[in-house]
Motif scaffolding. Structure first.
Motif, PDB file in Angstrom:
ATOM      1  N   GLN A   1      12.885  53.705 -30.616  1.00 46.35           N
ATOM      2  CA  GLN A   1      13.814  52.727 -30.063  1.00 46.35           C
ATOM      3  C   GLN A   1      14.703  52.208 -31.171  1.00 46.35           C
ATOM      4  N   ALA A   2      15.980  52.487 -31.038  1.00 46.14           N
ATOM      5  CA  ALA A   2      16.973  51.978 -31.986  1.00 46.14           C
ATOM      6  C   ALA A   2      17.496  50.639 -31.480  1.00 46.14           C
ATOM      7  N   PRO A   3      18.033  49.813 -32.362  1.00 49.39           N
ATOM      8  CA  PRO A   3      18.558  48.507 -31.934  1.00 49.39           C
ATOM      9  C   PRO A   3      19.585  48.649 -30.822  1.00 49.39           C
ATOM     10  N   GLY A   4      19.395  47.882 -29.761  1.00 51.33           N
ATOM     11  CA  GLY A   4      20.324  47.887 -28.659  1.00 51.33           C
ATOM     12  C   GLY A   4      20.213  49.070 -27.728  1.00 51.33           C
ATOM     13  N   LYS A   5      19.236  49.930 -27.952  1.00 53.34           N
ATOM     14  CA  LYS A   5      19.071  51.117 -27.119  1.00 53.34           C
ATOM     15  C   LYS A   5      17.708  51.116 -26.450  1.00 53.34           C
TER      16      LYS A   5
END
Length: 118
Positions: A39-43
């Motif tokens: 999980q990447a930031p904002g995704k």
């Protein structure tokens, strides 16, 4: 109860490599699949790779990591590894180990940060 313990991760330069590991303990006989999500930031959290357990005969990869990442099983049936090569900045994310329990349940590890940056 199944406990997942992750290790690995960290900071690496673009083009570098890292290896993540995940060991399951507890009621592991009920596990059907183990894998890695990120999980990447904002995704949203997304599947990276998965492996059938205990046989390890079926492997699935996200298109974005095919040819660069390899999921494998350790010497014990419920330890898995994710070898990540040719890392790029877009691989930066928190990586979570996941295990499917029977048909409907699942459990997660605590997550480990992977940062790809020069």
């Amino acid at each position: 109860q199944v406990l997942l313990v992750e290790s690995g991760g960290g900071l690496v330069q673009p083009g570098g490599s890292l290896r993540l590991s995940c060991a399951a303990s507890g009621r592991t006989a009920s596990l059907t699949t183990m894998g890695w999500y990120r999980q990447a930031p904002g995704k949203q959290r997304e599947l990276v790779a998965s492996l059938s357990v205990p046989t390890g005969t079926r492997k699935d990869y996200a298109d974005a990591v095919k040819g660069r990442f390899t999921i494998s099983r350790g010497s014990t049936q419920h330890t898995i590894y994710l070898q990540m090569n040719s890392l790029a900045p877009e691989d930066t994310a928190v990586y979570y180990c996941n295990a499917k329990i029977g048909r409907f349940a699942e459990t997660w590890g605590q997550g480990t940060q992977v940062t790809v940056s020069s």
